[in-house]
Design a protein around this motif. Sequence first.
Motif, PDB file in Angstrom:
ATOM      1  N   ARG A 181     -14.217   1.191   5.944  1.00 17.56           N
ATOM      2  CA  ARG A 181     -13.220   0.855   6.957  1.00 17.56           C
ATOM      3  C   ARG A 181     -12.543  -0.488   6.673  1.00 17.56           C
ATOM      4  NH1 ARG A 181     -16.538   0.338  12.438  1.00 17.56           N
ATOM      5  NH2 ARG A 181     -17.362   2.302  11.616  1.00 17.56           N
ATOM      6  N   ASN A 182     -13.214  -1.352   5.928  1.00 19.26           N
ATOM      7  CA  ASN A 182     -12.630  -2.660   5.631  1.00 19.26           C
ATOM      8  C   ASN A 182     -11.771  -2.673   4.367  1.00 19.26           C
ATOM      9  OD1 ASN A 182     -13.751  -4.915   7.536  1.00 19.26           O
ATOM     10  ND2 ASN A 182     -15.497  -3.574   7.141  1.00 19.26           N
ATOM     11  N   ILE A 183     -11.976  -1.714   3.472  1.00 18.28           N
ATOM     12  CA  ILE A 183     -11.150  -1.681   2.262  1.00 18.28           C
ATOM     13  C   ILE A 183     -10.077  -0.601   2.330  1.00 18.28           C
ATOM     14  CG2 ILE A 183     -13.007  -2.596   0.826  1.00 18.28           C
ATOM     15  CD1 ILE A 183     -13.452   0.219  -0.226  1.00 18.28           C
ATOM     16  N   ALA A 184     -10.131   0.260   3.358  1.00 16.79           N
ATOM     17  CA  ALA A 184      -9.135   1.328   3.465  1.00 16.79           C
ATOM     18  C   ALA A 184      -7.739   0.764   3.697  1.00 16.79           C
ATOM     19  CB  ALA A 184      -9.506   2.287   4.592  1.00 16.79           C
ATOM     20  N   LEU A 185      -7.617  -0.214   4.603  1.00 14.09           N
ATOM     21  CA  LEU A 185      -6.314  -0.788   4.922  1.00 14.09           C
ATOM     22  C   LEU A 185      -5.677  -1.494   3.721  1.00 14.09           C
ATOM     23  CD1 LEU A 185      -4.150  -1.308   7.021  1.00 14.09           C
ATOM     24  CD2 LEU A 185      -5.404  -3.345   7.727  1.00 14.09           C
ATOM     25  N   PRO A 186      -6.411  -2.376   2.997  1.00 17.68           N
ATOM     26  CA  PRO A 186      -5.800  -2.964   1.798  1.00 17.68           C
ATOM     27  C   PRO A 186      -5.421  -1.937   0.744  1.00 17.68           C
ATOM     28  CG  PRO A 186      -7.748  -4.202   2.461  1.00 17.68           C
ATOM     29  CD  PRO A 186      -7.723  -2.959   3.294  1.00 17.68           C
ATOM     30  N   ALA A 187      -6.242  -0.893   0.599  1.00 23.91           N
ATOM     31  CA  ALA A 187      -5.929   0.143  -0.387  1.00 23.91           C
ATOM     32  C   ALA A 187      -4.652   0.880  -0.007  1.00 23.91           C
ATOM     33  CB  ALA A 187      -7.093   1.115  -0.508  1.00 23.91           C
ATOM     34  N   ILE A 188      -4.476   1.176   1.279  1.00 28.65           N
ATOM     35  CA  ILE A 188      -3.255   1.841   1.742  1.00 28.65           C
ATOM     36  C   ILE A 188      -2.047   0.945   1.505  1.00 28.65           C
ATOM     37  CG2 ILE A 188      -2.044   2.648   3.810  1.00 28.65           C
ATOM     38  CD1 ILE A 188      -4.707   3.638   4.852  1.00 28.65           C
ATOM     39  N   THR A 189      -2.214  -0.338   1.765  1.00 24.44           N
ATOM     40  CA  THR A 189      -1.117  -1.283   1.561  1.00 24.44           C
ATOM     41  C   THR A 189      -0.660  -1.288   0.113  1.00 24.44           C
ATOM     42  OG1 THR A 189      -2.029  -2.687   3.305  1.00 24.44           O
ATOM     43  CG2 THR A 189      -0.413  -3.677   1.829  1.00 24.44           C
ATOM     44  N   VAL A 190      -1.620  -1.382  -0.799  1.00 24.66           N
ATOM     45  CA  VAL A 190      -1.283  -1.404  -2.218  1.00 24.66           C
ATOM     46  C   VAL A 190      -0.635  -0.094  -2.647  1.00 24.66           C
ATOM     47  CG1 VAL A 190      -2.270  -1.515  -4.539  1.00 24.66           C
ATOM     48  CG2 VAL A 190      -3.074  -3.075  -2.777  1.00 24.66           C
ATOM     49  N   GLN A 191      -1.176   1.016  -2.165  1.00 26.71           N
ATOM     50  CA  GLN A 191      -0.679   2.322  -2.583  1.00 26.71           C
ATOM     51  C   GLN A 191       0.743   2.566  -2.098  1.00 26.71           C
ATOM     52  OE1 GLN A 191      -1.823   3.973  -4.797  1.00 26.71           O
ATOM     53  NE2 GLN A 191      -1.088   6.061  -4.659  1.00 26.71           N
ATOM     54  N   PHE A 192       1.036   2.237  -0.842  1.00 28.13           N
ATOM     55  CA  PHE A 192       2.391   2.463  -0.335  1.00 28.13           C
ATOM     56  C   PHE A 192       3.382   1.452  -0.902  1.00 28.13           C
ATOM     57  CE2 PHE A 192       0.377   5.208   2.751  1.00 28.13           C
ATOM     58  CZ  PHE A 192       1.351   6.148   3.038  1.00 28.13           C
ATOM     59  N   SER A 193       2.904   0.258  -1.231  1.00 30.00           N
ATOM     60  CA  SER A 193       3.807  -0.722  -1.838  1.00 30.00           C
ATOM     61  C   SER A 193       4.161  -0.363  -3.274  1.00 30.00           C
ATOM     62  CB  SER A 193       3.165  -2.112  -1.804  1.00 30.00           C
ATOM     63  OG  SER A 193       2.002  -2.159  -2.614  1.00 30.00           O
ATOM     64  N   SER A 194       3.474   0.620  -3.835  1.00 28.93           N
ATOM     65  CA  SER A 194       3.743   1.026  -5.221  1.00 28.93           C
ATOM     66  C   SER A 194       4.895   2.020  -5.315  1.00 28.93           C
ATOM     67  CB  SER A 194       2.480   1.647  -5.837  1.00 28.93           C
ATOM     68  OG  SER A 194       2.146   2.867  -5.197  1.00 28.93           O
ATOM     69  N   PHE A 195       5.529   2.349  -4.179  1.00 29.10           N
ATOM     70  CA  PHE A 195       6.635   3.304  -4.210  1.00 29.10           C
ATOM     71  C   PHE A 195       7.767   2.826  -5.122  1.00 29.10           C
ATOM     72  CE2 PHE A 195       6.641   6.546  -0.557  1.00 29.10           C
ATOM     73  CZ  PHE A 195       5.300   6.799  -0.742  1.00 29.10           C
ATOM     74  N   SER A 196       8.121   1.554  -5.030  1.00 25.21           N
ATOM     75  CA  SER A 196       9.212   1.041  -5.857  1.00 25.21           C
ATOM     76  C   SER A 196       8.839   1.074  -7.329  1.00 25.21           C
ATOM     77  CB  SER A 196       9.565  -0.389  -5.433  1.00 25.21           C
ATOM     78  OG  SER A 196       8.423  -1.235  -5.514  1.00 25.21           O
ATOM     79  N   GLU A 197       7.599   0.691  -7.665  1.00 28.24           N
ATOM     80  CA  GLU A 197       7.154   0.746  -9.047  1.00 28.24           C
ATOM     81  C   GLU A 197       7.103   2.184  -9.544  1.00 28.24           C
ATOM     82  OE1 GLU A 197       3.439  -1.222  -9.344  1.00 28.24           O
ATOM     83  OE2 GLU A 197       4.189  -3.130  -8.558  1.00 28.24           O
ATOM     84  N   LEU A 198       6.731   3.097  -8.653  1.00 30.25           N
ATOM     85  CA  LEU A 198       6.661   4.500  -9.018  1.00 30.25           C
ATOM     86  C   LEU A 198       8.047   5.033  -9.352  1.00 30.25           C
ATOM     87  CD1 LEU A 198       4.542   6.763  -9.223  1.00 30.25           C
ATOM     88  CD2 LEU A 198       5.147   7.427  -6.905  1.00 30.25           C
ATOM     89  N   PHE A 199       9.053   4.591  -8.623  1.00 27.79           N
ATOM     90  CA  PHE A 199      10.424   5.014  -8.907  1.00 27.79           C
ATOM     91  C   PHE A 199      10.867   4.516 -10.276  1.00 27.79           C
ATOM     92  CE2 PHE A 199      13.778   7.215  -6.845  1.00 27.79           C
ATOM     93  CZ  PHE A 199      13.299   7.586  -5.602  1.00 27.79           C
ATOM     94  N   GLY A 200      10.566   3.244 -10.556  1.00 26.57           N
ATOM     95  CA  GLY A 200      10.942   2.700 -11.856  1.00 26.57           C
ATOM     96  C   GLY A 200      10.215   3.377 -12.998  1.00 26.57           C
ATOM     97  N   GLY A 201       8.915   3.592 -12.822  1.00 26.34           N
ATOM     98  CA  GLY A 201       8.149   4.280 -13.858  1.00 26.34           C
ATOM     99  C   GLY A 201       8.583   5.717 -14.031  1.00 26.34           C
TER     100      GLY A 201
END
Length: 324
Positions: A241-261
């Motif tokens: 429960r304490n690492i789920a939120l940071p993991a979600i943050t990182v994963q959703f913030s990767s949308f822009s990098e995913l578009f570039g890649g």
Amino acid sequence: MKRKNILFELLRMIFLLIAVSLVAFILITKAPIDPLVSYIGTNSTLSQEAKEEIADYWGLNDPLPQRFATWAKNALHGDLGTSITYKRPVSQIIAERFSYSIWLMLLAWLFSGVLGFIIGILCGLYQGSVFDRLVKLFCLALKSAPTFWLGLLVVTLFSVQLGWFPIGMAAPMGKLASEVTLGDRIYHLVLPVLTLTLVSISEVVLYTRQKLVEIMHSDFILYARTRGENRRQLVVRHVLRNIALPAITVQFSSFSELFGGMALAENVFAYPGIGTATTAAALNADVPLLLGIAIFSALFVFTGNLIANLLYGIFDPRMREARR
């Protein structure tokens, strides 16, 4: 989410789209590529009068402010213009190409998120082990490797050397669209998805591992250990429960990098998605298509970040209470 917060997010989206449109228009029009030459070719035998008529048709002779104002007015009515490259409405091209790219991005996003989260937990639990060191070395190597280089490496290994998968395209060559099966689509998706997953997974693994290590050395974990809880109970009751939120943050913030890649990966594999359309439009200075793709990309990334904000309240009750 309160109405005030929803209104604020909508205003943010509007300002974002305006800023993206202006910046993209200025960068495209200032590029050292003549769209007229790209349209008619360098060896064209057209008369000067014919060239002028083509330029007038596409509005290339109009002042830049007028061109942008005309485009913006039409865009507000749902008309993103006609692509100079494909000679078709921009909205149709984006819809057609995105129908290919969405599966590529979603699969890579899911695999990188789920696998990265699991591998990061294992690395954190077995900190300092051979497995942890090898995974960290592998992730650091992936972070420093360009997407196109990884794509070429994947093609060389699995297509050229082993012959397990096709070199590229979204369907077998010479096969009618009506004859292409779901299995053919999946078969041609494997290597592009693998490439994008490798590009995105390292950050999730390293971030999840670091957060888990920090939590495992925190006071409340030490207190839980003194009560006799084993490693599995610690992970299930406290760590996840304490690492789920940071993991979600990182994963959703990767949308822009995913578009570039995705743009680079699609060009390596000749995959007919948004990425290859962007490259073709850039080489031809196709202002309407590039502007349409830029706006669509901004909306896609903004939507991903908005979904992340909504999910915060689910995984962190404190944030849900703060929004009330």
